[in-house]
Write a protein that holds these residues in place. Structure first.
Motif, PDB file in Angstrom:
ATOM      1  N   ILE A 115       0.874  -1.175   0.000  1.00 38.00           N
ATOM      2  CA  ILE A 115       0.000   0.000   0.000  1.00 38.00           C
ATOM      3  C   ILE A 115       0.909   1.221   0.000  1.00 38.00           C
ATOM      4  O   ILE A 115       1.892   1.271   0.746  1.00 38.00           O
ATOM      5  CB  ILE A 115      -0.911   0.026   1.241  1.00 38.00           C
ATOM      6  CG1 ILE A 115      -1.828  -1.201   1.280  1.00 38.00           C
ATOM      7  CG2 ILE A 115      -1.744   1.308   1.282  1.00 38.00           C
ATOM      8  CD1 ILE A 115      -2.482  -1.424   2.643  1.00 38.00           C
ATOM      9  N   ASN A 116       0.583   2.206  -0.815  1.00 37.67           N
ATOM     10  CA  ASN A 116       1.320   3.473  -0.804  1.00 37.67           C
ATOM     11  C   ASN A 116       0.405   4.579  -0.302  1.00 37.67           C
ATOM     12  O   ASN A 116      -0.757   4.666  -0.694  1.00 37.67           O
ATOM     13  CB  ASN A 116       1.816   3.820  -2.208  1.00 37.67           C
ATOM     14  CG  ASN A 116       2.555   5.147  -2.226  1.00 37.67           C
ATOM     15  OD1 ASN A 116       3.627   5.270  -1.640  1.00 37.67           O
ATOM     16  ND2 ASN A 116       1.974   6.145  -2.879  1.00 37.67           N
ATOM     17  N   LEU A 117       0.940   5.426   0.583  1.00 40.23           N
ATOM     18  CA  LEU A 117       0.130   6.438   1.256  1.00 40.23           C
ATOM     19  C   LEU A 117       0.254   7.813   0.613  1.00 40.23           C
ATOM     20  O   LEU A 117       1.193   8.101  -0.123  1.00 40.23           O
ATOM     21  CB  LEU A 117       0.538   6.533   2.725  1.00 40.23           C
ATOM     22  CG  LEU A 117       0.318   5.271   3.561  1.00 40.23           C
ATOM     23  CD1 LEU A 117       0.807   5.494   4.987  1.00 40.23           C
ATOM     24  CD2 LEU A 117      -1.146   4.857   3.562  1.00 40.23           C
ATOM     25  N   LEU A 118      -0.717   8.656   0.947  1.00 37.36           N
ATOM     26  CA  LEU A 118      -0.733  10.045   0.509  1.00 37.36           C
ATOM     27  C   LEU A 118       0.412  10.839   1.139  1.00 37.36           C
ATOM     28  O   LEU A 118       0.875  10.517   2.234  1.00 37.36           O
ATOM     29  CB  LEU A 118      -2.043  10.700   0.943  1.00 37.36           C
ATOM     30  CG  LEU A 118      -3.309  10.328   0.188  1.00 37.36           C
ATOM     31  CD1 LEU A 118      -4.523  10.623   1.054  1.00 37.36           C
ATOM     32  CD2 LEU A 118      -3.375  11.103  -1.116  1.00 37.36           C
ATOM     33  N   PRO A 119       0.841  11.918   0.495  1.00 34.79           N
ATOM     34  CA  PRO A 119       1.647  12.901   1.216  1.00 34.79           C
ATOM     35  C   PRO A 119       0.763  13.622   2.224  1.00 34.79           C
ATOM     36  O   PRO A 119      -0.398  13.931   1.937  1.00 34.79           O
ATOM     37  CB  PRO A 119       2.118  13.852   0.114  1.00 34.79           C
ATOM     38  CG  PRO A 119       1.091  13.722  -0.959  1.00 34.79           C
ATOM     39  CD  PRO A 119       0.562  12.316  -0.891  1.00 34.79           C
ATOM     40  N   SER A 120       1.265  13.857   3.405  1.00 36.23           N
ATOM     41  CA  SER A 120       0.462  14.512   4.433  1.00 36.23           C
ATOM     42  C   SER A 120       1.370  15.082   5.514  1.00 36.23           C
ATOM     43  O   SER A 120       2.445  14.548   5.781  1.00 36.23           O
ATOM     44  CB  SER A 120      -0.528  13.523   5.065  1.00 36.23           C
ATOM     45  OG  SER A 120      -1.243  14.140   6.119  1.00 36.23           O
ATOM     46  N   ASP A 121       0.917  16.160   6.126  1.00 30.75           N
ATOM     47  CA  ASP A 121       1.622  16.750   7.264  1.00 30.75           C
ATOM     48  C   ASP A 121       0.982  16.363   8.588  1.00 30.75           C
ATOM     49  O   ASP A 121       1.304  16.938   9.632  1.00 30.75           O
ATOM     50  CB  ASP A 121       1.661  18.276   7.130  1.00 30.75           C
ATOM     51  CG  ASP A 121       2.469  18.726   5.924  1.00 30.75           C
ATOM     52  OD1 ASP A 121       2.050  19.670   5.248  1.00 30.75           O
ATOM     53  OD2 ASP A 121       3.519  18.112   5.651  1.00 30.75           O
ATOM     54  N   ASP A 122       0.088  15.392   8.556  1.00 33.10           N
ATOM     55  CA  ASP A 122      -0.625  14.945   9.761  1.00 33.10           C
ATOM     56  C   ASP A 122       0.000  13.656  10.275  1.00 33.10           C
ATOM     57  O   ASP A 122      -0.169  12.592   9.668  1.00 33.10           O
ATOM     58  CB  ASP A 122      -2.093  14.721   9.424  1.00 33.10           C
ATOM     59  CG  ASP A 122      -2.921  14.313  10.631  1.00 33.10           C
ATOM     60  OD1 ASP A 122      -2.362  14.200  11.743  1.00 33.10           O
ATOM     61  OD2 ASP A 122      -4.137  14.096  10.459  1.00 33.10           O
TER      62      ASP A 122
END
Length: 477
Positions: A221-228
């Protein structure tokens, strides 16, 4: 589906959705069918055996979640070799033995399927090409795998809208496993690209089914870019993945950098350490909306910064160039739309074959202990300034990023320090001073020889080319 977290940079989902759009109608029909239909033969021609049916029944009866295998036992995450992969491979008409050999020659280890490959026969053909070239593949199967992990949720409540039961999900997985499993090049399946947090519960169930029915395959699984930070930490806690992968492309138009690139890396690193799993990342190979075309030094810079932050796998976005009709203004990647090599193919080949495989093999078994920025004012968001440690007392002259690593064996007190040039455009003369009270030996990694060269204990002068890095081993007294 829009993520509840802030999406930064491009959505790689747009490419994968395009590849699977033609399969969506068939996918909906499959999931809307009864359990009997879900257990029928797929378009690949695979059949469900009696043993598989028993496994399916157990999953539907609420069997306990399958144990999470150690990443050390899985394809790509296991073994000594550092995995280098690519997204957007040659399209079906360009999928030839010569093209897959070209991928291998450039130092790649695995391919994530895509670029209009959405048919079971094409997947099997590409798996054969990959096997013959010495490559592994992660298959993005839109009919079986995506039905159980992306297009529909997994629910025990049969009245839930757009859902499949655990038994139906198991039957879908069995068909994919049996269709592609005979190929030694199959590393695993690409379950979901850039999921929102709302999908984590279904992904946890999907990965549990995968581990029960094929524990030898990597569920990817590849995840979104995020600052959270909660987005990544919850992914690790809920899904219990075998690795954490994300994409964020820092090279913006006008010579700018994404100001939160390091912050995103820092929180992914923290989540990977929390779950004791490898961290993978995508690097930018092309220009597209508001992003510039990378130089060879900028390719190297993205890789070395990622290594300093603890990356255990590198993936290139993209290998083949997406055509103009996909939107987003994609420029040439490593290979153009019409199949010509760009300068970035040669740059990637040099990086992969003369540096990344060699230094990655050294770093892969180690644990990231710290990552700091030295001589950089102001500090980028989310970064930590250098302060003296028991091993390194000072870092002078140029801005650099230091990643410090330790052995998993607590009895080994040595440290490894990767010193990466903070700049992708200028030389970085740097001096690393060590604590001579605690450091008994200093060795510099020589990638060409895949050995360490000893030098005297004392200040270590370095001359880092743009984007380059040096790995230092500090032997403890």
């Amino acid at each position: 589906m829009q993520s509840p977290h802030q999406i930064l940079g491009p959505s790689r989902r747009s490419l994968l959705l395009g590849a699977g759009a033609t399969a969506l109608t068939a996918a909906a029909a499959t999931a809307a069918s009864t359990t009997t239909a879900a257990a029928s033969t797929a378009n690949t021609g695979a059949t469900t055996s009696a043993a598989d049916a028993a496994s399916t029944a157990a999953a539907g009866a609420g069997a306990a979640p399958a144990a999470v295998p150690s990443p050390d036992t899985l394809p790509l995450t296991g073994g000594p070799d550092f995995p280098i992969g690519l997204f957007w491979p040659p399209h079906p008409y360009a999928s030839t033995a010569q093209r897959f050999a070209e991928i291998k020659t450039a130092g790649f280890d695995f391919v994530i399927s895509g670029n209009y490959a959405g048919d079971g026969n094409i997947f099997q053909y590409q798996l054969g090409l990959a096997r013959d070239a010495g490559l592994k593949m992660l298959i993005s199967d839109d009919i079986q795998i995506r039905n159980m992990s992306r297009w529909f949720s997994i629910s025990d409540t049969t009245t839930d809208f757009l859902s499949v039961t655990p038994a139906e999900a198991s039957a879908l997985y069995i068909r994919a496993r049996d269709a592609y499993g005979p190929y030694s090049s199959l590393a695993g399946f690409n379950f979901y690209d850039e999921p929102g947090a709302g999908w984590f519960a279904t992904l946890a169930k999907a990965l549990s089914i995968s581990r029960e029915l094929a524990p030898q395959l990597l569920p990817y699984i590849n995840l979104l870019p995020s600052d959270d930070p909660a987005y990544y930490r919850n992914f690790v806690d809920v899904v219990q993945p075998s690795l954490i992968s994300f994409d964020r492309y820092p090279l913006l138009s006008g010579g700018r950098e994404d100001e939160n690139y390091f912050h995103n890396w820092a929180i992914v690193r923290d989540a990977a350490l929390h779950g004791d799993i490898p961290a993978w990342v995508y690097i930018q190979t092309l220009a597209y909306n508001n992003h510039r075309e990378p130089t060879a030094a900028e390719l190297l810079w993205q890789i070395n910064i990622s290594l300093a932050y603890g990356a255990k796998g590198i993936q290139y976005f993209t290998y083949w160039t997406p055509e103009a009709a996909r939107g987003e203004g994609f420029g040439p990647a490593l290979i153009t739309v019409d199949g010509q090599r760009t300068p970035r193919y040669a740059a990637a080949k040099k990086i992969n074959t003369t540096w990344l495989h060699q230094v990655g093999r050294e770093l892969k078994p180690l644990v990231s202990e710290s990552v700091v920025h030295a001589n950089e004012t102001p500090l980028p968001n989310g970064t930590v300034a250098f302060t003296p440690t028991a091993f390194v007392t000072d870092v002078s002259r140029s801005p650099v990023v230091l990643g410090t690593f330790r052995s998993r064996d607590a009895a080994v007190k040595d440290r490894w320090v990767l010193v990466a040039n903070r700049s992708h455009s200028t030389l970085a003369p740097t001096v690393v001073s060590v604590n001579e009270q605690t450091v008994g030996s200093v060795e510099i990694f020589q990638p060409a020889k895949q050995t360490y060269a000893a030098r005297r204990v004392g200040p270590i002068p370095l001359e880092l080319a743009p984007g380059a890095a040096t790995l230092i081993k500090l032997g403890a007294k």
